[in-house]
Motif scaffolding. Sequence first.
Motif, PDB file in Angstrom:
ATOM      1  N   ALA A  38      79.469  67.300 -31.151  1.00 20.97           N
ATOM      2  CA  ALA A  38      80.094  66.963 -32.435  1.00 20.97           C
ATOM      3  C   ALA A  38      79.630  65.620 -32.982  1.00 20.97           C
ATOM      4  O   ALA A  38      79.775  65.356 -34.179  1.00 20.97           O
ATOM      5  CB  ALA A  38      81.616  66.958 -32.276  1.00 20.97           C
ATOM      6  N   ASP A  39      79.044  64.778 -32.133  1.00 15.38           N
ATOM      7  CA  ASP A  39      78.575  63.461 -32.573  1.00 15.38           C
ATOM      8  C   ASP A  39      77.148  63.485 -33.102  1.00 15.38           C
ATOM      9  O   ASP A  39      76.602  62.440 -33.452  1.00 15.38           O
ATOM     10  CB  ASP A  39      78.678  62.458 -31.420  1.00 15.38           C
ATOM     11  CG  ASP A  39      80.132  62.152 -31.060  1.00 15.38           C
ATOM     12  OD1 ASP A  39      80.958  62.089 -31.984  1.00 15.38           O
ATOM     13  OD2 ASP A  39      80.416  61.993 -29.862  1.00 15.38           O
ATOM     14  N   GLY A  40      76.518  64.664 -33.141  1.00 13.55           N
ATOM     15  CA  GLY A  40      75.205  64.771 -33.762  1.00 13.55           C
ATOM     16  C   GLY A  40      74.065  64.771 -32.757  1.00 13.55           C
ATOM     17  O   GLY A  40      74.222  65.174 -31.600  1.00 13.55           O
ATOM     18  N   TRP A  41      72.923  64.282 -33.209  1.00  8.37           N
ATOM     19  CA  TRP A  41      71.684  64.314 -32.428  1.00  8.37           C
ATOM     20  C   TRP A  41      71.042  62.932 -32.395  1.00  8.37           C
ATOM     21  O   TRP A  41      71.131  62.178 -33.367  1.00  8.37           O
ATOM     22  CB  TRP A  41      70.689  65.305 -33.032  1.00  8.37           C
ATOM     23  CG  TRP A  41      71.128  66.723 -32.906  1.00  8.37           C
ATOM     24  CD1 TRP A  41      72.085  67.367 -33.665  1.00  8.37           C
ATOM     25  CD2 TRP A  41      70.668  67.686 -31.952  1.00  8.37           C
ATOM     26  NE1 TRP A  41      72.230  68.660 -33.241  1.00  8.37           N
ATOM     27  CE2 TRP A  41      71.376  68.888 -32.202  1.00  8.37           C
ATOM     28  CE3 TRP A  41      69.723  67.640 -30.937  1.00  8.37           C
ATOM     29  CZ2 TRP A  41      71.164  70.035 -31.458  1.00  8.37           C
ATOM     30  CZ3 TRP A  41      69.501  68.788 -30.189  1.00  8.37           C
ATOM     31  CH2 TRP A  41      70.219  69.973 -30.444  1.00  8.37           C
ATOM     32  N   VAL A  42      70.381  62.643 -31.286  1.00  9.35           N
ATOM     33  CA  VAL A  42      69.572  61.433 -31.162  1.00  9.35           C
ATOM     34  C   VAL A  42      68.111  61.860 -31.059  1.00  9.35           C
ATOM     35  O   VAL A  42      67.765  62.715 -30.229  1.00  9.35           O
ATOM     36  CB  VAL A  42      69.970  60.605 -29.930  1.00  9.35           C
ATOM     37  CG1 VAL A  42      69.083  59.357 -29.823  1.00  9.35           C
ATOM     38  CG2 VAL A  42      71.438  60.202 -29.998  1.00  9.35           C
ATOM     39  N   HIS A  43      67.270  61.281 -31.898  1.00 13.13           N
ATOM     40  CA  HIS A  43      65.834  61.540 -31.881  1.00 13.13           C
ATOM     41  C   HIS A  43      65.136  60.257 -31.424  1.00 13.13           C
ATOM     42  O   HIS A  43      65.364  59.187 -31.988  1.00 13.13           O
ATOM     43  CB  HIS A  43      65.336  61.943 -33.270  1.00 13.13           C
ATOM     44  CG  HIS A  43      66.030  63.152 -33.807  1.00 13.13           C
ATOM     45  ND1 HIS A  43      65.649  64.441 -33.492  1.00 13.13           N
ATOM     46  CD2 HIS A  43      67.112  63.275 -34.626  1.00 13.13           C
ATOM     47  CE1 HIS A  43      66.438  65.299 -34.102  1.00 13.13           C
ATOM     48  NE2 HIS A  43      67.335  64.624 -34.787  1.00 13.13           N
ATOM     49  N   ARG A  44      64.274  60.389 -30.409  1.00 10.00           N
ATOM     50  CA  ARG A  44      63.599  59.228 -29.845  1.00 10.00           C
ATOM     51  C   ARG A  44      62.087  59.438 -29.892  1.00 10.00           C
ATOM     52  O   ARG A  44      61.595  60.545 -29.644  1.00 10.00           O
ATOM     53  CB  ARG A  44      64.049  58.993 -28.399  1.00 10.00           C
ATOM     54  CG  ARG A  44      65.485  58.482 -28.296  1.00 10.00           C
ATOM     55  CD  ARG A  44      65.924  58.397 -26.848  1.00 10.00           C
ATOM     56  NE  ARG A  44      67.150  57.609 -26.703  1.00 10.00           N
ATOM     57  CZ  ARG A  44      67.780  57.410 -25.549  1.00 10.00           C
ATOM     58  NH1 ARG A  44      67.293  57.941 -24.431  1.00 10.00           N
ATOM     59  NH2 ARG A  44      68.876  56.678 -25.501  1.00 10.00           N
ATOM     60  N   PHE A  45      61.380  58.349 -30.151  1.00  7.34           N
ATOM     61  CA  PHE A  45      59.927  58.387 -30.275  1.00  7.34           C
ATOM     62  C   PHE A  45      59.346  57.276 -29.407  1.00  7.34           C
ATOM     63  O   PHE A  45      59.726  56.110 -29.546  1.00  7.34           O
ATOM     64  CB  PHE A  45      59.524  58.212 -31.744  1.00  7.34           C
ATOM     65  CG  PHE A  45      60.209  59.204 -32.653  1.00  7.34           C
ATOM     66  CD1 PHE A  45      59.645  60.444 -32.897  1.00  7.34           C
ATOM     67  CD2 PHE A  45      61.437  58.910 -33.234  1.00  7.34           C
ATOM     68  CE1 PHE A  45      60.282  61.367 -33.707  1.00  7.34           C
ATOM     69  CE2 PHE A  45      62.093  59.825 -34.043  1.00  7.34           C
ATOM     70  CZ  PHE A  45      61.504  61.058 -34.280  1.00  7.34           C
ATOM     71  N   TYR A  46      58.395  57.645 -28.525  1.00  8.90           N
ATOM     72  CA  TYR A  46      57.904  56.735 -27.496  1.00  8.90           C
ATOM     73  C   TYR A  46      56.419  56.433 -27.655  1.00  8.90           C
ATOM     74  O   TYR A  46      55.641  57.279 -28.075  1.00  8.90           O
ATOM     75  CB  TYR A  46      58.112  57.353 -26.112  1.00  8.90           C
ATOM     76  CG  TYR A  46      59.551  57.636 -25.776  1.00  8.90           C
ATOM     77  CD1 TYR A  46      60.407  56.624 -25.368  1.00  8.90           C
ATOM     78  CD2 TYR A  46      60.059  58.930 -25.868  1.00  8.90           C
ATOM     79  CE1 TYR A  46      61.735  56.878 -25.058  1.00  8.90           C
ATOM     80  CE2 TYR A  46      61.383  59.204 -25.555  1.00  8.90           C
ATOM     81  CZ  TYR A  46      62.215  58.183 -25.150  1.00  8.90           C
ATOM     82  OH  TYR A  46      63.527  58.443 -24.845  1.00  8.90           O
ATOM     83  N   THR A  47      56.047  55.215 -27.261  1.00 11.21           N
ATOM     84  CA  THR A  47      54.641  54.828 -27.167  1.00 11.21           C
ATOM     85  C   THR A  47      54.217  54.849 -25.700  1.00 11.21           C
ATOM     86  O   THR A  47      55.045  55.009 -24.797  1.00 11.21           O
ATOM     87  CB  THR A  47      54.414  53.415 -27.728  1.00 11.21           C
ATOM     88  OG1 THR A  47      54.982  52.451 -26.823  1.00 11.21           O
ATOM     89  CG2 THR A  47      55.050  53.254 -29.108  1.00 11.21           C
TER      90      THR A  47
END
Length: 214
Positions: free
Chosen positions: A66-75
């Motif tokens: 219910a709190d949504g989504w986390v999108h992560r982008f890595y180097t």
Amino acid sequence: MIFRGLFGGRKDDDAEPAIPVVRNVTIGRSVRLDPLAWRRLGSDAVFEMDTDTLAIVAQGSIDLGADGWVHRFYTEDDLMLQMVSPDEAGQQAEDFTLFRPFSSAYPPDGRARREWADRLRAPSFTQDDLPIYRRFWFGDTDARQDPVSFWESVYDDRSGRNARRIYQTCMLFARDLPGEGRELLLAIEMEPQGGDLTHEIMVGIPLDIGEFEA
């Protein structure tokens, strides 16, 4: 450190994309940062950067229900650009942060794990080589607070194949800096599926939407 070694495998930029492109950011693209985002913090800041460009080599997705989504982008150097959105596609992403690794350690025994768990629950995070950070999630009252746990799926190509699954228990702390600056600290207990458990500290800063572009 942290996610390095989890991103092996073949890249296939021509495959049909199966992971979302969020604010024009995804695997294989570069993100340009406004250096003022951290330079304005001054000499008191622990967070520092020697580049204003992020070359994205891996992408993570976290379903918070219910709190949504986390999108992560890595180097390749484990720098992490994070976006929080109410939708899986990230079209409504509105919360942006930039983190870099500070330390990584393998707990030697159960006692070390218990001590780390206690630190995640405390109102503030302290360590000899760091200033004091107050708990940011749930407020910084004197009451102890359970950390947040979730699975992250990490991909190394846009086809969405061969996801790495990482179980994480973490708490976010923060401290105010002179002016209107704020520095973040993310303390994590991390266990890749089939890998070794580690204790991670990342330091970061919040970003305005105008402070990065891809």
